[in-house]
Design a protein around this motif. Structure first.
Motif, mmCIF file in Angstrom:
data_model
loop_
_atom_site.group_PDB
_atom_site.id
_atom_site.type_symbol
_atom_site.label_atom_id
_atom_site.label_comp_id
_atom_site.label_asym_id
_atom_site.label_seq_id
_atom_site.Cartn_x
_atom_site.Cartn_y
_atom_site.Cartn_z
ATOM 1 N N MET A 1 0.850 -1.197 0.000
ATOM 2 C CA MET A 1 0.000 0.000 0.000
ATOM 3 C C MET A 1 0.884 1.244 0.000
ATOM 4 S SD MET A 1 -2.989 0.896 2.762
ATOM 5 C CE MET A 1 -2.041 1.712 4.044
ATOM 6 N N LYS A 2 0.707 2.076 -1.023
ATOM 7 C CA LYS A 2 1.534 3.268 -1.120
ATOM 8 C C LYS A 2 0.801 4.453 -0.473
ATOM 9 C CE LYS A 2 4.750 5.267 -4.080
ATOM 10 N NZ LYS A 2 5.616 5.372 -5.083
ATOM 11 N N VAL A 3 1.452 5.127 0.455
ATOM 12 C CA VAL A 3 0.823 6.246 1.140
ATOM 13 C C VAL A 3 1.594 7.528 0.829
ATOM 14 C CG1 VAL A 3 0.107 7.165 3.387
ATOM 15 C CG2 VAL A 3 0.178 4.697 3.037
ATOM 16 N N HIS A 4 0.894 8.534 0.326
ATOM 17 C CA HIS A 4 1.528 9.839 0.106
ATOM 18 C C HIS A 4 1.112 10.737 1.246
ATOM 19 C CE1 HIS A 4 2.164 8.658 -4.095
ATOM 20 N NE2 HIS A 4 0.985 8.075 -3.949
ATOM 21 N N SER A 5 2.061 11.469 1.817
ATOM 22 C CA SER A 5 1.671 12.353 2.907
ATOM 23 C C SER A 5 2.532 13.593 2.905
ATOM 24 C CB SER A 5 1.816 11.629 4.239
ATOM 25 O OG SER A 5 3.152 11.228 4.422
ATOM 26 N N GLU A 6 1.937 14.691 3.373
ATOM 27 C CA GLU A 6 2.706 15.937 3.493
ATOM 28 C C GLU A 6 2.102 16.818 4.568
ATOM 29 O OE1 GLU A 6 2.385 18.456 0.043
ATOM 30 O OE2 GLU A 6 0.287 17.955 -0.220
ATOM 31 N N PHE A 7 2.975 17.604 5.193
ATOM 32 C CA PHE A 7 2.514 18.589 6.158
ATOM 33 C C PHE A 7 1.863 19.730 5.380
ATOM 34 C CE2 PHE A 7 3.505 22.732 8.082
ATOM 35 C CZ PHE A 7 2.760 22.617 9.245
ATOM 36 N N VAL A 8 0.699 20.205 5.851
ATOM 37 C CA VAL A 8 0.032 21.306 5.144
ATOM 38 C C VAL A 8 0.121 22.607 5.925
ATOM 39 C CG1 VAL A 8 -2.167 22.113 4.184
ATOM 40 C CG2 VAL A 8 -1.501 19.730 3.934
ATOM 41 N N THR A 9 -0.348 22.586 7.177
ATOM 42 C CA THR A 9 -0.326 23.838 7.939
ATOM 43 C C THR A 9 -0.484 23.586 9.436
ATOM 44 O OG1 THR A 9 -1.264 26.082 8.032
ATOM 45 C CG2 THR A 9 -2.832 24.316 7.797
ATOM 46 N N SER A 10 -0.051 24.556 10.224
ATOM 47 C CA SER A 10 -0.284 24.565 11.674
ATOM 48 C C SER A 10 -1.204 25.728 11.974
ATOM 49 C CB SER A 10 1.013 24.861 12.428
ATOM 50 O OG SER A 10 1.844 23.746 12.453
ATOM 51 N N ALA A 11 -2.199 25.512 12.819
ATOM 52 C CA ALA A 11 -3.136 26.597 13.095
ATOM 53 C C ALA A 11 -3.360 26.756 14.586
ATOM 54 C CB ALA A 11 -4.463 26.309 12.407
ATOM 55 N N ALA A 12 -3.484 28.028 15.014
ATOM 56 C CA ALA A 12 -3.745 28.308 16.424
ATOM 57 C C ALA A 12 -5.224 28.565 16.660
ATOM 58 C CB ALA A 12 -2.932 29.516 16.860
ATOM 59 N N GLY A 13 -6.016 28.594 15.587
ATOM 60 C CA GLY A 13 -7.453 28.855 15.726
ATOM 61 C C GLY A 13 -8.150 28.762 14.386
ATOM 62 N N THR A 14 -9.481 28.983 14.420
ATOM 63 C CA THR A 14 -10.320 28.798 13.229
ATOM 64 C C THR A 14 -9.766 29.472 11.985
ATOM 65 O OG1 THR A 14 -12.120 28.983 14.800
ATOM 66 C CG2 THR A 14 -12.753 28.864 12.489
ATOM 67 N N ALA A 15 -9.228 30.682 12.149
ATOM 68 C CA ALA A 15 -8.751 31.440 10.992
ATOM 69 C C ALA A 15 -7.665 30.683 10.226
ATOM 70 C CB ALA A 15 -8.227 32.791 11.456
ATOM 71 N N GLY A 16 -6.947 29.823 10.908
ATOM 72 C CA GLY A 16 -5.847 29.116 10.250
ATOM 73 C C GLY A 16 -6.215 27.732 9.710
ATOM 74 N N PHE A 17 -7.459 27.295 9.943
ATOM 75 C CA PHE A 17 -7.829 25.951 9.475
ATOM 76 C C PHE A 17 -8.028 25.964 7.948
ATOM 77 C CE2 PHE A 17 -10.177 25.272 13.818
ATOM 78 C CZ PHE A 17 -8.957 25.097 14.454
ATOM 79 N N ARG A 58 1.610 21.788 19.970
ATOM 80 C CA ARG A 58 0.937 22.906 20.628
ATOM 81 C C ARG A 58 -0.070 23.599 19.732
ATOM 82 N NH1 ARG A 58 4.944 25.243 25.014
ATOM 83 N NH2 ARG A 58 2.891 25.893 25.666
ATOM 84 N N LEU A 59 -0.099 23.206 18.465
ATOM 85 C CA LEU A 59 -1.047 23.806 17.527
ATOM 86 C C LEU A 59 -1.816 22.664 16.868
ATOM 87 C CD1 LEU A 59 1.495 26.273 15.893
ATOM 88 C CD2 LEU A 59 -0.382 26.916 17.425
ATOM 89 N N ALA A 60 -2.850 23.005 16.101
ATOM 90 C CA ALA A 60 -3.517 21.964 15.314
ATOM 91 C C ALA A 60 -2.728 21.808 14.021
ATOM 92 C CB ALA A 60 -4.954 22.389 15.024
ATOM 93 N N ASN A 61 -2.139 20.634 13.813
ATOM 94 C CA ASN A 61 -1.326 20.392 12.618
ATOM 95 C C ASN A 61 -2.117 19.559 11.628
ATOM 96 O OD1 ASN A 61 1.143 21.685 13.395
ATOM 97 N ND2 ASN A 61 1.407 20.047 14.879
ATOM 98 N N PHE A 62 -2.148 20.026 10.390
ATOM 99 C CA PHE A 62 -2.904 19.330 9.336
ATOM 100 C C PHE A 62 -1.939 18.624 8.395
ATOM 101 C CE2 PHE A 62 -7.266 21.006 9.776
ATOM 102 C CZ PHE A 62 -7.040 21.942 10.776
ATOM 103 N N TYR A 63 -2.143 17.311 8.219
ATOM 104 C CA TYR A 63 -1.339 16.523 7.291
ATOM 105 C C TYR A 63 -2.252 15.995 6.197
ATOM 106 C CZ TYR A 63 1.852 16.780 11.181
ATOM 107 O OH TYR A 63 2.643 17.258 12.190
#
Ligand SMILES: Nc1nc2c(ncn2[C@@H]2O[C@H](COP(=O)(O)OP(=O)(O)OP(=O)(O)O)[C@@H](O)[C@H]2O)c(=O)[nH]1
Ligand SMILES: [Mg+2]
Length: 209
Positions: A1-17, A58-63
């Motif tokens: 199973m090939k999995v592609h993944s990357e870090f997208v962004t870190s957010a401290a609140g709704t504005a950064g999601f 410490r932040l919400a990290n999106f992958y």
């Protein structure tokens, strides 16, 4: 199973999601339970920063994760509850971030979305991580109850099962199933145990109507 993944962004609140409407799954659990390590084990890449000392994330990290040619989804690494460097004030900030995350992502619809071009996120649920060595901790049960009250689709994942003896394994896993009245997925980022089962669970959550 090939999995592609990357870090997208870190957010401290709704504005950064992110606002691109990509389906999302969140990881929650006490600080040091192994959320970031489990993300790395799933994607087989060192994406998320981990630490032996609690309070690393410490932040919400999106992958962004995509399995083979299937559509991508976000795995969201939220700060752990139950611990924060910097005392009560930081602890409240962490809880506030989780509350903000769930109320904005889980909201049925975003009335301003159409006008602004934002897409409502397709929130698919939560993997609620608990340390298999310590079933029934108050902080975990409080978080679970809170997610239940919000009506959020959630699943218990028991981490670090490589650290259990055979007898503890049996006792702790049945204790968890009893306490949460729900099936529990045992995993170990160390040995790779349970990762296939977790991928199956993730696929089911992502394709849920
Ligand atoms: N033996 C063992 N150790 C693990 C496992 N998963 C995580 N750990 C260890 O547990 C510690 C904490 O892991 P993290 O992934 O940083 O924990 P976290 O939940 O992201 O913590 P915060 O970012 O503080 O919320 C690290 O020292 C990891 O190596 C596992 O499956 N087995
Ligand atoms: Mg972390």
């Amino acid at each position: 199973m090939k999995v592609h993944s990357e870090f997208v962004t870190s957010a401290a609140g709704t504005a950064g999601f992110p606002t691109d409407g990509v389906p999302e799954l969140a990881m929650v659990g006490r600080s040091n339970v192994g959320k970031s390590t489990l993300i790395n084990a799933l994607v087989r890449q060192k994406l998320a920063r981990t630490s032996a000392a609690p309070g690393k994330t410490r932040l919400a990290n999106f992958y962004r994760v995509a399995v083979e040619s299937r559509p991508a989804f976000y795995l969201v690494d939220l700060p752990g509850y139950g611990y924060a460097r910097g005392g009560e004030k930081s602890r409240q900030e962490f809880d506030a971030l989780a509350a903000e995350y769930f109320s904005s992502r889980h909201a049925e619809e975003d009335p301003d979305a159409a006008a602004s071009g934002r897409k409502a996120p397709h929130f698919c649920g939560v993997l609620s991580l608990v340390d298999s060595r310590h079933p029934g901790l108050d902080a975990d049960r409080i978080a679970w109850t809170w997610l239940s009250r919000m009506g959020i689709e959630r699943h218990v994942v028991a981490t670090k099962v490589d650290k259990l003896t055979r007898a503890e394994r049996h006792r702790h896993l049945s204790e968890l199933e009893r306490l949460y009245s729900s099936p529990v997925t045992p995993v170990s980022a160390e040995t790779g145990e349970g990762l296939d089962a977790l991928w199956t669970l993730i696929a089911r959550l992502l394709t849920r109507p």
